[in-house]
Design an enzyme around this catalytic site. Sequence first.
Site, short mmCIF file in Angstrom:
data_model
loop_
_atom_site.label_atom_id
_atom_site.label_comp_id
_atom_site.label_asym_id
_atom_site.label_seq_id
_atom_site.Cartn_x
_atom_site.Cartn_y
_atom_site.Cartn_z
CB THR A 3 -1.17 -0.04 1.11
OG1 THR A 3 -1.69 1.25 1.25
CG2 THR A 3 -0.34 -0.18 2.62
CD GLU A 54 -3.19 -0.64 5.47
OE1 GLU A 54 -3.98 -0.55 4.70
OE2 GLU A 54 -2.16 0.34 5.67
CE LYS A 96 -8.03 4.72 -2.67
NZ LYS A 96 -8.63 3.85 -1.95
CD1 TRP A 144 -3.07 4.14 -2.28
CD2 TRP A 144 -3.98 5.96 -1.67
NE1 TRP A 144 -3.99 3.90 -1.22
CE2 TRP A 144 -4.56 4.93 -0.88
CE3 TRP A 144 -4.56 7.22 -1.54
CZ2 TRP A 144 -5.51 5.31 -0.02
CZ3 TRP A 144 -5.56 7.51 -0.38
CH2 TRP A 144 -5.94 6.66 0.29
#
Length: 542
Positions: A184, A329, A440, A445
């Site tokens: 991420t 996550e 975003k 991202w």
Amino acid sequence: MIQGLNMDRQLLVSSLIEYAGRNHSGTEVVSTDSTGREYRTNWSEVRSRALLVSSALQSEGVNIGDRVATIAWNDHRHLETYYGITGLGAVLHTVNPRLRVQQITWIINHASDKIVFVDADFLSIAESIAPDVPSVQRWVVLSDELPSTSLDNAVAYEQWLREFEPISQWPIIDEWSAATLCYTSGTTGNPKGVMQSHRSIVLQTWATCTGDGHDVNSGQSILLAVPMFHVNGWAIPFASAMAGAKLVLPGPDLSPEALVRHIQSENVTFSAGVPTIWLSVVQHLQATNQQVPSLRRLAVGGSAAPRSLMDTLEDDYGVFVSHVWGMTEMTQGSAGRFTNRVQELPRDEQRRRQAMAGRELYGVELRLVDDKGEDVPRDGTTPGELLARGPWVAGAYFDLKDDSTHIADSEGTWLRTGDVATMDSEGYISIVDRAKDVIKSGGEWISSIELENAAVGFEKVSEAAAVGLPHDRWGERPLLFVVLEGNQELNKDEILEAMRPHVASWCLPDDILAIDEIPHTGTGKIDKKLLRERFSNHKWST
Ligand code: ADP
């Protein structure tokens, strides 16, 4: 303690494909690959070919815990590698091909991937990183025959598989063993590796199949419009096996025309994805005056879904939108289904809730805290930083020493999500701001720090700040503020040209404004909150 007397069975990803293969040989997996060819397979064949993938990996010397990467679109071969890699006990590392090659190189080295499965579409990425990723001993190109390539040690997937006999069964490993690895974006610095165990994948997949999750069940025909390189395709490749649902994998073409064609021809009942995709689908349906009668439900998340999108989908196309929030996550972190009580409320009240980012879902415990770490009330109005914990929430990152994303207090360890939210007494959350410094756009991202560094690298810019502002199509787009050296005139094109070598083109700011001074907080950081507030009415020219 008196122990329960249940059987000791490990929660393993292989149990999902075993179940689907055993019971759903009649359930189709329909796939379009990057050449545009359509394949109609089923769960039993996916299982058999995944056993073959495991066998081939074993012959390459891949052992339990070794990392194996994929750089691939949503198709049947990628699905087979999902199960073949994890079934053997190796770790499925899904790589986002939209990252810059420098970042891909970094994460492949960080993960020490041994084998990389790469779609022929991404061969040029593999060729350009190959000299810099010494851990990779084999490139498996997801094609029938090997395209012309400068890669050493490359083999075509179909030819490679023909050399092996499938393994007879999946090994039984510890359910806490790592199953998947997905990076991420870091707010600063390098990406962080989220490593999910088999146990975590099975538990989160179960949650996805519940009525309050995505309600994935054997009656569904599911179109996977979330890339499989993004948060394991929101666990849907796993959930459709657990449920024995029909799965439609669209390959690289996520255009609204292609998505609508799949929905209509495969009688798709459920799909999931970021708002940008569904906005373009709705525009296409409107422009071509088509309907999607089979489609009953959509899970939309990854960025805030505009209420108008949800209203149009329901009013004009009969599609219920479940608005969810989640993160790499933990995958799905909230649920959009109405409770019994909400179902009885007037439609407008229901829609107000639908516009929120879902409700706390069992298994991902949510909490809001203020700057001092004190709990803020769940009153639907007081904002706080959203914390999460649970059996499938990442408790740490792979091989990362300075982890400021987790905090421990008397309540235990919590993940700091970096989202600022309000929560009401029923667990409905609304994301009101983002403490993490990222933008975003269309579900992907953009690092604001990367934009700022690229801008100040240009001699005429003395200071820069990038913020994400709302955008109708992309959710957010970057707006760059610059302080110019001396009394120079702003020349946007010149700045963009100077930034271009350092930033992927889709990340470049949509607009640049020159300001006299960049505001800072008391601790000397750029005050992005203030900038976002001050320029909240900024009008994009496109
Ligand atoms: P994904 O894009 O699949 O949700 P990421 O880990 O890339 O996973 O991004 C997670 C972040 O995306 C969240 O922390 C939040 O900032 C943003 N996000 C996810 N869902 C929503 C939503 N429904 N509304 C607003 N922001 C969201």
